[in-house]
Design a protein around this motif. Structure first.
Motif: not given
Length: 301
Positions: A171-177, A215-229
């Motif tokens: 788990w890399n906080p900067q690159t984890v998705t 909800v499932l569709r919306r979460v899927a839209e964010g799966l590639n977001v990186t960075g824990m913030q």
């Protein structure tokens, strides 16, 4: 594997009995065995702040209410139940993956803050963290629902702990998705559910959230977001995002848990594997199999 359950009842009573000027010392003394969880903080963690960040009860919490809650934990045999669940869960993980490394564990069971509306109402008396190898912190308020799920809560955090221990997923906080976090929550819930059925699923996630295709569709839209913030919004939902200072994305509480459970269930059904066997399976592998079957694609991130 060795499990060290911190005998936190005396420490919590010492906190309750301490004079205002002695409160920080009492908090630090109780949390000291967990300091290694924050090895990455230069100079070590501020354990009083850590206690608050974990929704631990404050020095102005209603003393009688906290004392009653502490007695409820003792009457429920809470510490022993958590330890037994972790012991049995570790055996299940070892049997499912003989090459999986299961660390020794230090475990803190703590009462939360009954005056914190987010803790009590939004996440229904549960805040737990097992993502740092060798440490599990569980903060609860002993409602009937929470006490009925103690073992399942412990198993959920154990799965996280083994997944992110040496030899597992990095788990890399900067690159984890977001995808990794969502899959991890789904795996942990299904691991707990494999023993405790419905009680295995995180209880602050509403049934309608679990069933919602939107909800499932919306979460899927964010799966590639990186960075824990930004993870709070995608995994815990908008209310938690606001609390932690990140931007809401239009999701209800526990959306990432709900989506993760559906994604992981689809993968397990397709492959015939179990959540225990998949404790170190890369999230990309799970998403590659599950998303097409759910007619989903990952967002741009």
């Amino acid at each position: 594997m060795t499990i060290t359950m911190i005998d936190s009842a005396p420490g919590m009573r010492a906190m309750l009995a301490s004079r205002p000027g002695r409160w920080p010392q009492a908090v630090r003394q109780l949390w000291e065995p967990m300091a290694g969880m924050y090895f990455f903080i230069p100079g070590g963690p501020d354990l009083v702040a850590v206690h608050g960040q974990n929704f631990g009860f404050g020095q102005n919490a209603p003393r009688e209410q906290v004392e009653d809650a502490l007695r409820a934990l003792e009457q429920a045999d809470a510490w022993q139940r958590v330890e037994r669940a972790l012991t049995e869960g570790a055996r299940d993980l070892a049997a499912a993956g003989p090459d999986v490394r299961i660390p020794d564990l230090t475990v803190l069971l703590m009462l939360g803050d009954p005056t914190n509306s987010h803790f009590m109402d939004e996440v229904k008396g549960l805040s737990a963290f097992g993502g740092m190898s060798s440490y599990i912190a569980i903060t609860i308020w002993p409602t009937d629902e929470v006490l009925g799920r103690l073992e399942a809560i412990a198993l959920h955090e154990l799965h996280h702990n083994v997944r992110y221990s040496p030899g597992g997923v990095v788990w890399n906080p900067q690159t984890v998705t977001v995808g990794e976090h969502v899959v991890a929550e789904g795996l942990a819930d299904l691991f707990a559910a494999s023993t405790y059925e419905r009680r295995g699923y995180t209880h602050f996630v509403a049934d309608e959230t679990r069933k919602s295709d939107e909800v499932l569709r919306r979460v899927a839209e964010g799966l590639n977001v990186t960075g824990m913030q930004d993870f709070a919004a995608w995994v815990l939902g908008d209310t938690s995002a606001r609390l932690f200072g990140s931007t809401p994305v239009g999701l209800p509480t526990g959306a990432g848990y709900a989506a993760g459970a559906r994604i992981v269930r689809t993968y397990l059904d397709a492959t015939g594997r179990t959540a225990a066997e998949c404790v170190t399976t890369p999230s990309a592998q799970i998403l590659e199999v599950a998303l097409p079957q759910l007619s989903l694609t990952r967002g741009e991130g």
